[in-house]
Design an enzyme around this catalytic site. Structure first.
Site, mmCIF file in Angstrom:
data_model
loop_
_atom_site.group_PDB
_atom_site.id
_atom_site.type_symbol
_atom_site.label_atom_id
_atom_site.label_comp_id
_atom_site.label_asym_id
_atom_site.label_seq_id
_atom_site.Cartn_x
_atom_site.Cartn_y
_atom_site.Cartn_z
ATOM 1 N NE ARG A 281 -4.021 -2.062 2.130
ATOM 2 C CZ ARG A 281 -3.916 -3.260 2.710
ATOM 3 N NH1 ARG A 281 -2.838 -3.519 3.441
ATOM 4 N NH2 ARG A 281 -4.857 -4.163 2.577
ATOM 5 C CE LYS A 303 -2.573 12.372 -13.854
ATOM 6 N NZ LYS A 303 -3.153 13.319 -14.843
ATOM 7 C CD GLU A 345 3.161 16.782 -21.897
ATOM 8 O OE1 GLU A 345 2.762 17.789 -21.266
ATOM 9 O OE2 GLU A 345 2.432 15.807 -22.142
ATOM 10 C CE LYS A 387 2.842 16.771 -13.948
ATOM 11 N NZ LYS A 387 3.091 15.607 -14.812
ATOM 12 C CD GLU A 397 -6.452 14.714 -13.525
ATOM 13 O OE1 GLU A 397 -6.712 13.510 -13.338
ATOM 14 O OE2 GLU A 397 -5.848 15.130 -14.518
ATOM 15 N NE ARG A 401 -1.725 16.165 -11.436
ATOM 16 C CZ ARG A 401 -0.899 15.438 -10.723
ATOM 17 N NH1 ARG A 401 -0.987 15.442 -9.414
ATOM 18 N NH2 ARG A 401 0.020 14.689 -11.299
ATOM 19 C CG ASN A 405 -4.884 16.053 -18.735
ATOM 20 O OD1 ASN A 405 -4.160 15.235 -19.276
ATOM 21 N ND2 ASN A 405 -5.306 15.930 -17.486
ATOM 22 C CG HIS A 408 -2.496 15.823 -22.501
ATOM 23 N ND1 HIS A 408 -1.889 17.025 -22.768
ATOM 24 C CD2 HIS A 408 -1.520 15.015 -21.990
ATOM 25 C CE1 HIS A 408 -0.605 16.951 -22.415
ATOM 26 N NE2 HIS A 408 -0.367 15.748 -21.955
ATOM 27 C CG HIS A 412 -4.573 10.847 -23.578
ATOM 28 N ND1 HIS A 412 -5.020 11.304 -22.351
ATOM 29 C CD2 HIS A 412 -3.218 10.889 -23.506
ATOM 30 C CE1 HIS A 412 -3.981 11.601 -21.584
ATOM 31 N NE2 HIS A 412 -2.886 11.356 -22.260
ATOM 32 C CG HIS A 424 2.672 11.604 -24.460
ATOM 33 N ND1 HIS A 424 1.310 11.386 -24.392
ATOM 34 C CD2 HIS A 424 2.922 12.652 -23.625
ATOM 35 C CE1 HIS A 424 0.766 12.242 -23.548
ATOM 36 N NE2 HIS A 424 1.723 13.025 -23.067
#
Length: 518
Positions: A281, A303, A345, A387, A397, A401, A405, A408, A412, A424
Site C-alpha cells: 500500500r 500520477k 510538453e 507543473k 486532479e 490540475r 491536460n 491531451h 490520447h 506522446h
C-alpha cells in the site's frame, strides 16, 4: 556562495583542485590541514611525531568544525577527516565533492610529497588500505563524485562547476513535499534519498540498462540493489508487468521502508510509481528520467498508471515520489526527434502558464533542440515549475490540475487509435493545435497560427489525417476529465489563462477536426 567541501584520498588533488575551483567560482579557498598546522604551531608531520595520530585527529575535528561554521567558499579536508562521525554529521548539511583517483596515479602523485606521515612505510600498500577503508565514508558524505585519474586540473574544475549548478524545484505536496533536482550529474545524489531502505529495486528497460547498473552501484554498503528489466515503452505499462515486479519484490523480501527507483522514460517512471504505490500500500519511489518528456511530465506530480485495452492511464494511483533526479547528462544522447517530442510538453506549459517558454523557443529553436545548451536547462526548470505549482494546489486532479491536460484529450485519442506507436509528444503537439482551433471556434483567444509556428519550428507535427472523426470521438468520450456523459475540455480564455469547460458542442468539436485535417 554556499560552502563546498572537497574530500578524497591522498593524491586525489583536493588542495590543487580546491584552489582552482575557488578561483573559478570567485570564492575564497581554505585548507583544513593548513588550519591545523597554524593552530598547532608546527607542520602536520611534526604533530604526528610529537603528539601522535589521536591528538592530530582531535585537532582535525575542531578545525573542520570551525571551518564549516565560519567559511563561505571552498574548503579542502584531509584524507582522513571523514573518519570522525561528528565530521560526517556536519557534512550532511553542505555540498560535498568527492575526488576519486586510481591507486597507481595516487601513488605517483604522493611520491612527489614526502610530507605525508601515514605513507612513510610501504606507501603503496598503505595507500591501498586507506583508500579501501575510506571509500564508503567518502561516498556517504558526497553529493558529487568526480574521477580525477588521468585528467588535468582545468578539466576537473570545469566538470565540478557544471555539476554544482543544480536547479531545485520543490513540489509542495501537502503530505510530503519533495524536490526535483535539475542539472548535470544529479543521478549521483540518489543516496541522499534512500531513507532507511535496506533494499532498492531499480526498474529500467534494455536501453537504460547501463545507467541502471550505475544507479545500483550508487547505493552504499549494506543496501542491496536489485535490477528489474521491463519491456520497452508502452509495452511495459501493463498490469501483467506490474505483477511481475510485485512478485520480484516479494521474493527479495521488500518491506515498507525499502525503495523503488525508476530509470527510464515516462513509461518506466509511470510503471515504477504504480508498482511502488501498490506494494504494501505504498513504498518510496525516486525517479531518474532519461527522456525530456519523462522529466517534465511523467516523473513529476505523483500520477502513476498502466494502460488497459480500454485506454491509456485509466488504471493508476496518486503516489508522489521522494525525489526526482533530472540529470541533463542523460539527454545528451537523445535523438533530436525524441528531444522535440519532450519539448511538446514544455510548450504546453508555455501556453497554459509561462509564456516566457514560448519566447525562448521562438527566439532560438535550434538552442531548444540542443540538449547541452543552457536554454534547455531553463526550459526544463520552467516547465517543471509550472507543473509543481499546479500539483501543489491540486494533487489528486480535483479541479485545477486538469489544466495540465491542455491538448491531451485529442492526443490520447490519437495514441489509442495509433496503438501507441506515436510518440506522446507528437500526439500532444497535434492535440494542442486541435485545442487552439476549439479556442477560436468557441470565441476564445485565437492562437492557432502561433501554436502551429512554435511546434513546427521544433519539427513537431501540426495536423492529422482526415476521415477518422467517429473513431476519435468514441475514444474522447471516455477521457478521464469527463463527468458522466459530459465531455470536458481544457481551453484558453487568453494566453496563460486556462479554463476547463463542458459546453463545447458536437458540431464545434467536428469543425475543429475538419480545420485540423484541412
Amino acid at each position: 556562495m554556499s560552502l563546498v567541501v572537497i574530500v578524497g584520498p591522498p593524491g586525489s588533488g583536493k588542495t590543487t583542485i580546491g584552489q582552482a575551483l575557488a578561483e573559478a567560482l570567485g570564492a575564497p579557498f581554505r585548507d583544513a590541514d593548513a588550519d591545523i598546522a597554524a593552530a598547532a604551531g608546527k607542520p602536520i608531520p611534526d604533530i604526528f611525531v610529537d603528539d601522535g595520530e589521536d591528538h592530530f585527529r582531535l585537532l582535525e575535528r575542531e578545525a573542520v568544525r570551525r571551518a564549516v561554521a565560519e567559511h563561505d567558499g571552498v574548503l579542502a579536508l584531509g584524507g582522513g577527516a571523514v573518519l570522525a562521525e561528528s565530521t560526517r554529521k556536519l557534512l550532511a548539511d553542505v555540498t560535498v565533492v568527492h575526488l576519486r583517483v586510481d591507486l597507481a596515479e595516487a601513488v605517483k602523485r604522493t611520491e612527489l610529497d614526502r610530507g605525508r606521515p601515514l605513507l612513510q612505510v610501504n606507501p603503496r600498500a598503505t595507500l591501498r588500505r586507506l583508500m579501501d577503508e575510506r571509500l564508503p565514508l567518502y561516498r556517504e558524505v558526497a553529493d558529487i563524485e568526480i574521477d580525477t585519474t588521468g585528467r588535468d586540473v582545468a578539466d576537473v574544475t570545469d566538470e565540478i562547476t557544471v555539476r554544482l549548478a543544480v536547479r531545485i524545484v520543490t513540489v509542495n505536496d501537502a503530505d510530503a513535499p519533495y524536490d526535483v533536482l535539475i542539472g548535470h550529474g544529479t543521478t549521483d545524489r540518489l543516496s541522499e534519498f534512500l531513507g532507511k531502505a535496506a533494499r532498492v529495486a531499480v526498474l529500467h528497460t534494455a536501453s537504460t540498462a547501463q545507467l541502471a547498473e550505475r544507479v545500483g552501484a550508487l547505493v552504499p554498503d549494506g543496501v542491496e540493489a536489485t535490477l528489474m528489466e521491463l519491456p520497452d515503452a508502452e509495452d511495459g505499462k501493463t498490469v501483467a508487468v506490474a505483477e511481475q515486479c510485485w512478485e520480484a519484490l516479494g521474493a527479495e523480501g521488500f518491506t515498507r521502508t525499502d525503495l523503488v527507483v525508476g530509470v527510464g522514460g515516462g513509461a518506466v517512471t509511470d510503471l515504477a510509481g504504480f508498482v511502488a504505490a501498490c506494494w504494501l500500500r505504498g513504498v518510496g519511489v525516486v525517479h531518474v528520467p532519461t527522456s525530456l518528456l519523462g522529466a517534465v511530465d511523467a516523473a513529476v506530480g505523483g500520477k502513476t498508471g498502466v494502460n488497459t485495452a480500454a485506454g491509456k492511464n485509466l488504471v493508476g494511483a496518486f503516489h508522489p515520489p521522494r525525489a526526482v533526479l533530472v540529470d541533463l547528462d542523460n539527454f545528451a544522447t537523445l535523438p533530436v526527434r525524441d528531444l522535440a517530442a519532450g519539448l511538446a510538453e514544455v510548450v504546453k506549459a508555455g501556453f497554459i502558464a509561462d509564456p516566457v517558454i514560448l519566447d525562448l523557443v521562438e527566439a532560438d529553436p535550434e538552442a531548444a533542440l540542443d540538449a547541452a545548451s543552457p536554454v534547455v536547462a531553463e526550459l526544463v526548470e520552467r516547465a517543471i515549475a509550472v507543473k509543481a505549482a499546479v500539483v501543489a494546489a491540486d494533487l489528486k486532479e480535483g479541479g485545477l490540475r486538469a489544466v495540465l491536460n491542455y491538448g491531451h484529450t485529442f492526443a490520447h485519442a490519437i495514441e489509442k487509435l495509433e496503438h501507441y506507436r506515436w510518440r506522446h509528444g507528437d500526439a500532444v503537439a497535434v492535440g494542442m493545435v486541435y485545442a487552439a482551433h476549439l479556442n477560436a471556434i468557441t470565441g476564445r483567444v485565437d492562437l492557432v497560427e502561433r501554436t502551429k509556428a512554435v511546434l513546427a519550428s521544433l519539427g513537431l507535427p501540426t495536423a492529422y489525417e482526415a476521415g477518422r472523426w467517429d473513431d476519435l470521438l468514441k475514444v474522447m468520450k471516455i477521457d478521464k476529465k469527463n463527468v458522466g456523459a459530459t465531455q470536458r475540455f481544457v481551453l484558453l480564455d487568453a494566453l496563460a489563462e486556462p479554463v476547463v469547460v463542458d459546453d463545447v458542442t458536437a458540431e464545434q468539436q467536428r469543425e475543429a477536426y475538419e480545420r485540423l485535417t484541412a
